[in-house]
Design an enzyme around this catalytic site. Structure first.
Site, PDB file in Angstrom:
ATOM      1  N   GLY A  53      -3.155   4.939   0.654  1.00 15.16           N
ATOM      2  CA  GLY A  53      -2.126   4.394  -0.228  1.00 15.16           C
ATOM      3  C   GLY A  53      -1.984   2.900  -0.098  1.00 15.16           C
ATOM      4  CB  ALA A  54      -4.265   0.382   1.197  1.00 15.73           C
ATOM      5  CG  ASN A  55      -2.654   1.799  -4.749  1.00 12.02           C
ATOM      6  OD1 ASN A  55      -2.341   2.506  -3.798  1.00 12.02           O
ATOM      7  ND2 ASN A  55      -2.267   2.057  -5.980  1.00 12.02           N
ATOM      8  CB  SER A  56       1.282  -0.393  -4.655  1.00 14.94           C
ATOM      9  OG  SER A  56       1.490   0.998  -4.435  1.00 14.94           O
ATOM     10  N   GLY A  57       2.867  -1.403  -2.349  1.00 11.06           N
ATOM     11  CA  GLY A  57       3.915  -1.154  -1.366  1.00 11.06           C
ATOM     12  C   GLY A  57       3.569  -1.582   0.043  1.00 11.06           C
ATOM     13  CB  SER A 183      11.230   8.865   5.943  1.00  9.51           C
ATOM     14  OG  SER A 183      12.494   8.469   5.441  1.00  9.51           O
ATOM     15  CE1 TYR A 207       8.672  10.609   0.463  1.00  5.63           C
ATOM     16  CE2 TYR A 207      10.911  10.308   1.296  1.00  5.63           C
ATOM     17  CZ  TYR A 207       9.608   9.854   1.169  1.00  5.63           C
ATOM     18  OH  TYR A 207       9.220   8.679   1.764  1.00  5.63           O
TER      19      TYR A 207
END
Length: 328
Positions: A53-57, A183, A207
């Site tokens: 998930g390294a494309n954003s955030g 989280s 979630y």
């Protein structure tokens, strides 16, 4: 000559509004000064790191920092267009061309296996595996291509399977590290061991369940890896204004607009992931939960290792691990 009525209703409202504004500003400043920051300046040249998930955030900021430290960074992403754009930006800013994009859809077991096979072909070592990618929805109930509830498939079962498929590479690269982004929202849910594919449950709640599963998985993973020189730790990145909130529906977007003022930036949210990936002070530390770059306590309920062991065993069945797959 007229005078202002300091005791009038308009003035009282002004006092209240000003007081609230001052309080909120001070609270925002408090959050800023107490936000954990990685203090290590460790150079990561010669290290290979996978960030999902390294494309954003926070995933993108994690990859950016690691690239600046000289690491060979593999950006494992579902959206190849945005991933390539992020990669080019990171490579240009860091001056590090050893940043690569590989396709990975954590909701698909076929995609996970294809990604792992590709990594084994191109990489001779893996020093750090960062499970950063996450998915959240509010009301829309969706199944993955494998028939698994989509949130759980992406956030728990995907990382579980990927860790198994890359464990041999991690073992060949010791000392190595596994970092799992969980989280604090785990506190609002618990994993139902009698319903580990909750396709009819509310996705927003799932979630929280998936974050509980992340922590339980990490702790059992650390237990199984004792003596291997591979550490596994999980973390709370803070509340971040990232893509995870894109599915919040109207009218919940109205209070969220106010709440987001107090969220961390993506760069701030990446600090604890980087701390666990790079810092010498956590060398050999395993099975722990971190917040703001410091070890934090967990609730008694999620610390039940028998429950974690059961989740592990059932997860192995759901992702269809075979005798040919690596064992942990």
């Amino acid at each position: 000559m007229s005078t202002f009525d300091w005791d009038g209703p308009v003035s009282i409202v002004a006092y209240v509004v000003s007081g609230i504004a001052i309080f909120l500003s001070l609270f925002k400043y408090y959050l800023y000064i107490t936000c954990g920051k990685i203090t290590s300046s460790r150079n990561m040249e010669g290290k290979t790191v996978i960030v999902t998930g390294a494309n954003s955030g926070i995933g993108k900021e994690t990859a950016r920092d690691l690239a600046k430290r000289g690491a060979r960074v593999i950006m494992a992403c579902r959206n190849m267009k945005t991933a390539q754009q992020a990669r080019d930006e990171i490579a240009k800013e860091s001056g590090n061309e050893n940043v690569f994009v590989k396709k990975l859809d954590l909701s698909s077991q076929v995609s996970i296996r294809e990604f792992a096979a590709d990594v084994h072909k191109t990489e001779s070592k893996l020093d750090v595996l960062i499970h950063n990618a996450g998915f959240a929805d509010t009301f829309r109930k969706t199944k993955s291509i494998d028939g698994i509830e989509f949130t759980m498939a992406t956030n728990h079962y995907g990382p579980f399977l990927l860790t198994h498929l890359l464990i041999d590479l991690l073992k060949r690269s010791t000392p190595s590290r596994i970092v799992v982004v969980a989280s604090e929202l785990y506190r609002f849910a618990s994993v139902d061991l009698n319903n580990l594919n909750p396709v009819n449950s509310l996705p927003a709640y799932l979630y929280y369940v998936s974050k509980s599963a992340n922590i339980m998985f990490t702790r059992e993973l650390a237990r199984r890896l004792e003596g291997s020189n591979i550490t596994a730790n999980c973390l709370h990145p803070g509340m971040i204004d990232s893509g995870i909130w894109r599915n919040v529906p109207f009218p919940l977007t109205i209070p969220m607009a106010v709440i987001k003022v107090f969220f961390k930036t993506n760069e701030e949210g990446a600090q604890t992931s980087l701390h666990l990936a790079c810092s010498a002070e956590v060398e050999g530390v395993s099975g722990k939960y971190f917040r703001d770059c410091k070890e934090a306590d967990l609730t008694a309920g999620i610390s039940d290792m028998e429950k974690a062991k059961k989740l592990w065993e059932e997860s192995a069945k759901i992702v269809k691990l075979t005798d040919k797959d690596p064992k942990i």
